[in-house]
Design a protein around this motif. Structure first.
Motif, PDB file in Angstrom:
ATOM      1  N   LEU A 294      18.702 -15.156  -3.266  1.00  0.00           N
ATOM      2  CA  LEU A 294      17.565 -15.991  -2.889  1.00  0.00           C
ATOM      3  C   LEU A 294      16.799 -15.439  -1.696  1.00  0.00           C
ATOM      4  O   LEU A 294      15.601 -15.662  -1.575  1.00  0.00           O
ATOM      5  N   GLY A 295      17.480 -14.795  -0.788  1.00  0.00           N
ATOM      6  CA  GLY A 295      16.828 -14.293   0.399  1.00  0.00           C
ATOM      7  C   GLY A 295      16.620 -15.360   1.458  1.00  0.00           C
ATOM      8  O   GLY A 295      15.916 -15.137   2.428  1.00  0.00           O
ATOM      9  N   THR A 296      17.214 -16.504   1.311  1.00  0.00           N
ATOM     10  CA  THR A 296      17.096 -17.554   2.321  1.00  0.00           C
ATOM     11  C   THR A 296      18.378 -17.621   3.121  1.00  0.00           C
ATOM     12  O   THR A 296      19.427 -17.180   2.677  1.00  0.00           O
ATOM     13  N   VAL A 297      18.269 -18.196   4.294  1.00  0.00           N
ATOM     14  CA  VAL A 297      19.414 -18.302   5.186  1.00  0.00           C
ATOM     15  C   VAL A 297      19.639 -19.776   5.484  1.00  0.00           C
ATOM     16  O   VAL A 297      18.697 -20.485   5.816  1.00  0.00           O
ATOM     17  N   PRO A 298      20.878 -20.267   5.358  1.00  0.00           N
ATOM     18  CA  PRO A 298      21.149 -21.656   5.693  1.00  0.00           C
ATOM     19  C   PRO A 298      20.771 -21.965   7.136  1.00  0.00           C
ATOM     20  O   PRO A 298      20.887 -21.124   8.021  1.00  0.00           O
TER      21      PRO A 298
ATOM     22  N   ALA B 156      13.970  -3.199  13.256  1.00  0.00           N
ATOM     23  CA  ALA B 156      13.471  -4.499  12.800  1.00  0.00           C
ATOM     24  C   ALA B 156      14.605  -5.532  12.775  1.00  0.00           C
ATOM     25  O   ALA B 156      14.406  -6.691  13.176  1.00  0.00           O
ATOM     26  N   PHE B 157      15.773  -5.115  12.325  1.00  0.00           N
ATOM     27  CA  PHE B 157      16.910  -6.044  12.319  1.00  0.00           C
ATOM     28  C   PHE B 157      17.340  -6.407  13.748  1.00  0.00           C
ATOM     29  O   PHE B 157      17.684  -7.557  14.024  1.00  0.00           O
ATOM     30  N   VAL B 158      17.318  -5.447  14.632  1.00  0.00           N
ATOM     31  CA  VAL B 158      17.667  -5.735  16.028  1.00  0.00           C
ATOM     32  C   VAL B 158      16.666  -6.722  16.619  1.00  0.00           C
ATOM     33  O   VAL B 158      17.037  -7.676  17.320  1.00  0.00           O
ATOM     34  N   ALA B 159      15.389  -6.512  16.323  1.00  0.00           N
ATOM     35  CA  ALA B 159      14.365  -7.420  16.831  1.00  0.00           C
ATOM     36  C   ALA B 159      14.536  -8.820  16.240  1.00  0.00           C
ATOM     37  O   ALA B 159      14.360  -9.829  16.943  1.00  0.00           O
ATOM     38  N   LEU B 160      14.884  -8.903  14.962  1.00  0.00           N
ATOM     39  CA  LEU B 160      15.118 -10.207  14.334  1.00  0.00           C
ATOM     40  C   LEU B 160      16.280 -10.913  15.007  1.00  0.00           C
ATOM     41  O   LEU B 160      16.214 -12.119  15.276  1.00  0.00           O
ATOM     42  N   HIS B 161      17.334 -10.179  15.278  1.00  0.00           N
ATOM     43  CA  HIS B 161      18.486 -10.779  15.936  1.00  0.00           C
ATOM     44  C   HIS B 161      18.086 -11.353  17.292  1.00  0.00           C
ATOM     45  O   HIS B 161      18.488 -12.456  17.657  1.00  0.00           O
ATOM     46  N   GLY B 162      17.281 -10.594  18.034  1.00  0.00           N
ATOM     47  CA  GLY B 162      16.848 -11.063  19.352  1.00  0.00           C
ATOM     48  C   GLY B 162      15.895 -12.246  19.284  1.00  0.00           C
ATOM     49  O   GLY B 162      15.856 -13.071  20.201  1.00  0.00           O
ATOM     50  N   ALA B 163      15.137 -12.323  18.205  1.00  0.00           N
ATOM     51  CA  ALA B 163      14.130 -13.385  18.088  1.00  0.00           C
ATOM     52  C   ALA B 163      14.623 -14.567  17.247  1.00  0.00           C
ATOM     53  O   ALA B 163      13.848 -15.480  16.962  1.00  0.00           O
ATOM     54  N   TRP B 164      15.870 -14.549  16.840  1.00  0.00           N
ATOM     55  CA  TRP B 164      16.369 -15.560  15.911  1.00  0.00           C
ATOM     56  C   TRP B 164      16.130 -16.986  16.414  1.00  0.00           C
ATOM     57  O   TRP B 164      15.714 -17.849  15.651  1.00  0.00           O
TER      58      TRP B 164
ATOM     59  N   ASP C  64      10.891 -21.182  11.251  1.00  0.00           N
ATOM     60  CA  ASP C  64      11.341 -21.413   9.876  1.00  0.00           C
ATOM     61  C   ASP C  64      12.235 -20.243   9.478  1.00  0.00           C
ATOM     62  O   ASP C  64      11.761 -19.143   9.215  1.00  0.00           O
ATOM     63  N   THR C  65      13.543 -20.479   9.439  1.00  0.00           N
ATOM     64  CA  THR C  65      14.480 -19.394   9.124  1.00  0.00           C
ATOM     65  C   THR C  65      14.336 -18.916   7.686  1.00  0.00           C
ATOM     66  O   THR C  65      14.804 -17.833   7.354  1.00  0.00           O
ATOM     67  N   ASP C  66      13.701 -19.695   6.828  1.00  0.00           N
ATOM     68  CA  ASP C  66      13.462 -19.240   5.459  1.00  0.00           C
ATOM     69  C   ASP C  66      12.459 -18.086   5.428  1.00  0.00           C
ATOM     70  O   ASP C  66      12.375 -17.361   4.446  1.00  0.00           O
ATOM     71  N   LYS C  67      11.713 -17.929   6.487  1.00  0.00           N
ATOM     72  CA  LYS C  67      10.717 -16.853   6.551  1.00  0.00           C
ATOM     73  C   LYS C  67      11.251 -15.626   7.288  1.00  0.00           C
ATOM     74  O   LYS C  67      10.492 -14.748   7.658  1.00  0.00           O
ATOM     75  N   ALA C  68      12.555 -15.554   7.474  1.00  0.00           N
ATOM     76  CA  ALA C  68      13.163 -14.423   8.168  1.00  0.00           C
ATOM     77  C   ALA C  68      12.919 -13.114   7.413  1.00  0.00           C
ATOM     78  O   ALA C  68      12.640 -12.086   8.030  1.00  0.00           O
ATOM     79  N   LEU C  69      12.995 -13.144   6.084  1.00  0.00           N
ATOM     80  CA  LEU C  69      12.752 -11.938   5.302  1.00  0.00           C
ATOM     81  C   LEU C  69      11.294 -11.495   5.444  1.00  0.00           C
ATOM     82  O   LEU C  69      11.017 -10.297   5.597  1.00  0.00           O
ATOM     83  N   ALA C  70      10.378 -12.451   5.446  1.00  0.00           N
ATOM     84  CA  ALA C  70       8.967 -12.108   5.648  1.00  0.00           C
ATOM     85  C   ALA C  70       8.769 -11.506   7.040  1.00  0.00           C
ATOM     86  O   ALA C  70       7.996 -10.547   7.220  1.00  0.00           O
TER      87      ALA C  70
END
Length: 181
Positions: A12-16, A57-65, A70-76
């Protein structure tokens, strides 16, 4: 239970919602790393740079989590981050190429210089062994780059004599250099 959730979320690409940054980034990494690297490779045309872009990009996502609304837009967020970072890589490359120092012209090798010196010394030694008139005619012709008329005038002889001295000198020089080789 976590393993089942990761497998279900992978497609799905979504995160709980309740997941922390570590769990969410791990799940997204497992599910989307390869596709994001393929995207980056298409943009930067280099696998190593693409992998670095995606890792960043993954490191930046981790820092900006925590700041994600909206965590559903994490992949975007990741995709956009990969595109932006790829653009940065391309801009950096353009600047580096623009201001790259110009390479020095290819210089002959030391071996080439040594061989050239041996050849020059062999020619000079062979010239020294020639009779004076032949040596003068050859030096004026090939080192002085004079015409036959100019050589004749400089040596005080006829053009025919210049031709004769030059031909005989070249033949003797050729024989002397063949013996050197």
């Amino acid at each position: 239970m976590t393993t089942e959730t990761l497998v279900a979320d992978r497609s799905l690409g979504t995160v709980p919602v309740g997941w922390d940054a570590d769990m969410a980034v791990t799940a997204l990494y497992s599910a989307h790393y390869r596709s994001l690297v393929r995207l980056a490779v298409l943009l930067v045309r280099d696998v190593a740079s693409a992998e670095e872009v995606v890792q960043d990009a993954f490191v930046a996502l981790h820092g900006a989590w925590r700041r994600l609304r909206d965590t559903d837009k994490a992949l975007a967020y990741l995709r956009q981050s990969v595109v932006n970072r790829s653009r940065s890589v391309l801009r950096h490359r353009a600047v580096v190429e623009k201001y790259a120092p110009k390479g020095l012209p290819d210089a002959p090798s030391a071996e080439n210089g040594a061989i050239g010196e041996l050849e020059r010394s062999a020619v000079i030694e062979a010239l020294r062994s020639l009779p004076t008139r032949q040596r003068e005619a050859l030096v004026l012709r090939y080192y002085g780059d004079l015409s036959e008329a100019e050589i004749a005038h400089a040596m005080g002889i006829s053009k025919g004599a210049v031709k004769s001295h030059t031909a005989r000198g070249m033949a003797a020089l050729r024989m002397a250099l063949e013996q050197f080789s």
